[in-house]
Design a protein around this motif. Structure first.
Motif: not given
Ligand code: F6P
Length: 486
Positions: A3-14, A116-133
């Motif tokens: 799974l590749v999740v995409v959002s404008n703002r992300v949070a770090r684990g702190k 979209a172009r940036a996401l291609l790098r993360f695509q594998k044969p079993d990828t699903a993309f989940w775009i937020q917002d």
């Protein structure tokens, strides 16, 4: 599935960093656990070729967090421009605040294409993309243009307005047609879903049957997935946080006085002016409540470069100062007004300290503050939630005291009622809300959406994707420092 999740703002684990928004804070624990790759903006912009996205990548739980530098030439037009000066006001039914130039729209599309172009790098044969917002309405169509055949899901965290409002957004037709590249579109409420489907059938003339739209892209399923929180974890956090120095200091300063709390981004959709007016009205109509209850209003500055936000900040500061000037005493400040962010830990403790939570937006997708306030309460002596009926959360939290945020007198009366509610009633209302929170957790939301996304395309996935851009190792760290924009 990868799974590749995409959002404008992300949070770090702190956990102790101030949180600026519902989406990033809500996604962090579930994405961390899922092993997904989370892709978003780094908080920096970068000049140069848009063809070579630059990401900083770090581990995030079982997965990874990839933070992209966005193109400097288009960032302003995308974020402050089209996303937050055209789409945001429209999605919150503020047609009067829609501002959009052709340049802003082109920048928005450029950033969607860049992502979209940036996401291609993360695509594998079993990828699903989940775009937020709403920042990425057209990202699915850009991915399809690049030859991606994998499942594409989209979830909107804001409301979706009536047809006449969305028609006020320049290029609305082109954008909503592009949205139909997604296999699954999720909304917070059934009203949002109906508004969207109403547009699709009336304005686009497309066939809609059982929540499925048929367009030139194929089939798009449109459904409701109300976002939740982790109520047990939040409750534990709140119980612990009462000994946090900030929370202890607040309690000591109250001297037996009751507290109402509001926590919002400083945004015109949050109904802050009406809320302050309601407290003003309450202290005027019920002078006995002066000195016995104060309001702690946290209003975290947001999107300050946009005129409407700057205007609101000045208007609100003036109003709070007028109300404090009129009702205050040498030893009593009616409204404690703070323009800064707090960590989730401290917020949990502040919610538990307050006898009343006021969440009164004019329009809101869900509003997770409402859910967090409920989860933070002491089960033996819970506070009362005063909630706008125009927040998505009102669909589930229907035993809160529901108010119309445009009715100042009604809100003033309801806040007074909340302050005097007997323990028995408070407990009954709170228990019913907790049951709803336990039934609709953030884990459930995440799993339901991902399951539905997998189902949408499982029967029509084509051959293995042909990557137009071959996977490449990412540079790990930025060398040239570029400007921060958050
Ligand atoms: O959907 C609303 C949202 O995206 C939430 O994440 C959050 O409430 C807010 O907008 C954050 O906005 P920004 O990233 O512009 O600060």
């Amino acid at each position: 599935m990868n799974l590749v999740v995409v959002s404008n703002r992300v949070a770090r684990g702190k956990a102790n960093e101030p949180m600026t928004g519902g989406l990033a804070a809500a996604l962090l624990p579930v994405v961390e656990k899922s092993g997904a790759i989370w892709v978003g903006s780094s908080g920096r912009v970068r000049d140069g070729s848009l063809k070579e996205p630059f990401a900083e990548i770090e581990a995030l739980g079982a997965g990874a967090l990839a933070m992209l530098d966005l193109p400097a030439a288009h960032y302003g037009g995308y974020y402050e421009g089209f996303a937050n000066s055209a789409l945001w006001p429209a999605l919150h039914s503020r047609s009067d605040l829609i501002r959009a130039s052709q340049g802003d729209y082109l920048s928005y599309r450029e950033v969607n294409a860049f992502m979209a172009r940036a996401l291609l790098r993360f695509q594998k044969p079993d990828t699903a993309f989940w775009i937020q917002d709403y920042h990425f309405l057209a990202l699915g169509a850009e991915l399809r243009d690049l030859g991606v055949t994998r499942p594409l899901g989209f979830f909107l965290h804001t409301p979706w307005p009536a047809r006449a409002v969305i028609e006020g957004v320049p290029h609305h037709r082109e954008l909503i047609e592009a949205m139909l590249a997604y296999d699954l579109i999720g909304f917070q409420t059934s009203d949002d879903c109906e508004n969207f489907l109403g547009y699709v059938s009336s304005d686009l003339g497309l066939e809609v049957a059982d929540g499925v739209v048929t367009s030139s892209f194929g089939k798009t399923r449109v459904a409701v997935f109300p976002i939740g929180i982790d109520p047990e974890k939040f409750a534990q956090q709140a119980a612990k946080a009462v000994s946090h120095p900030d929370v202890s200091r607040l309690r000591r300063s109250l001297n037996g006085e009751k507290l109402a709390i509001g926590v919002d981004r400083l945004d015109y959709s949050k109904g802050l002016i009406n809320r302050i007016n309601a407290f003003d009205r309450m202290w005027t109509e019920h002078p006995a409540l002066q000195r016995t209850v104060s309001l702690l209003q946290i209003a975290t500055p947001s999107r300050g470069a946009i005129e409407a936000y700057g205007n609101l900040q000045s208007e609100l500061a003036k109003l709070v100062s007028d109300v404090n000037g009129r009702h205050g005493e040498v030893d009593w400040t009616p409204i404690r007004y703070l323009n800064k962010g707090f960590s989730q830990t401290v917020l949990a403790g502040l919610y538990r300290t307050a006898q009343v939570g006021v969440v009164t937006p004019l329009q809101d997708g869900m509003n997770l503050v409402a859910k967090e306030y409920v989860a933070a309460q002491n089960p033996a002596d819970p506070g009362v939630l005063v909630l706008s009926k125009f927040a998505g959360a009102a669909n589930e939290l229907d035993t809160a005291l529901l108010v119309n945020p445009n009715d100042i007198d009604g809100m003033a009366r309801t806040i007074a009622t909340a302050l005097s509610m007997p323990l028995n009633e408070r407990r009954l209302r709170w228990e019913a809300m907790m049951d709803k929170l336990r039934a609709g957790t953030i884990q459930r939301w995440f799993a339901d959406f991902v399951d539905a996304l997998q189902e949408t395309r499982s029967d029509r996935c084509g051959p293995e994707p042909q990557l137009l851009v071959p996977p490449a190792p990412w540079p790990l760290r930025s060398v040239n420092s570029s400007s921060r924009y958050h």
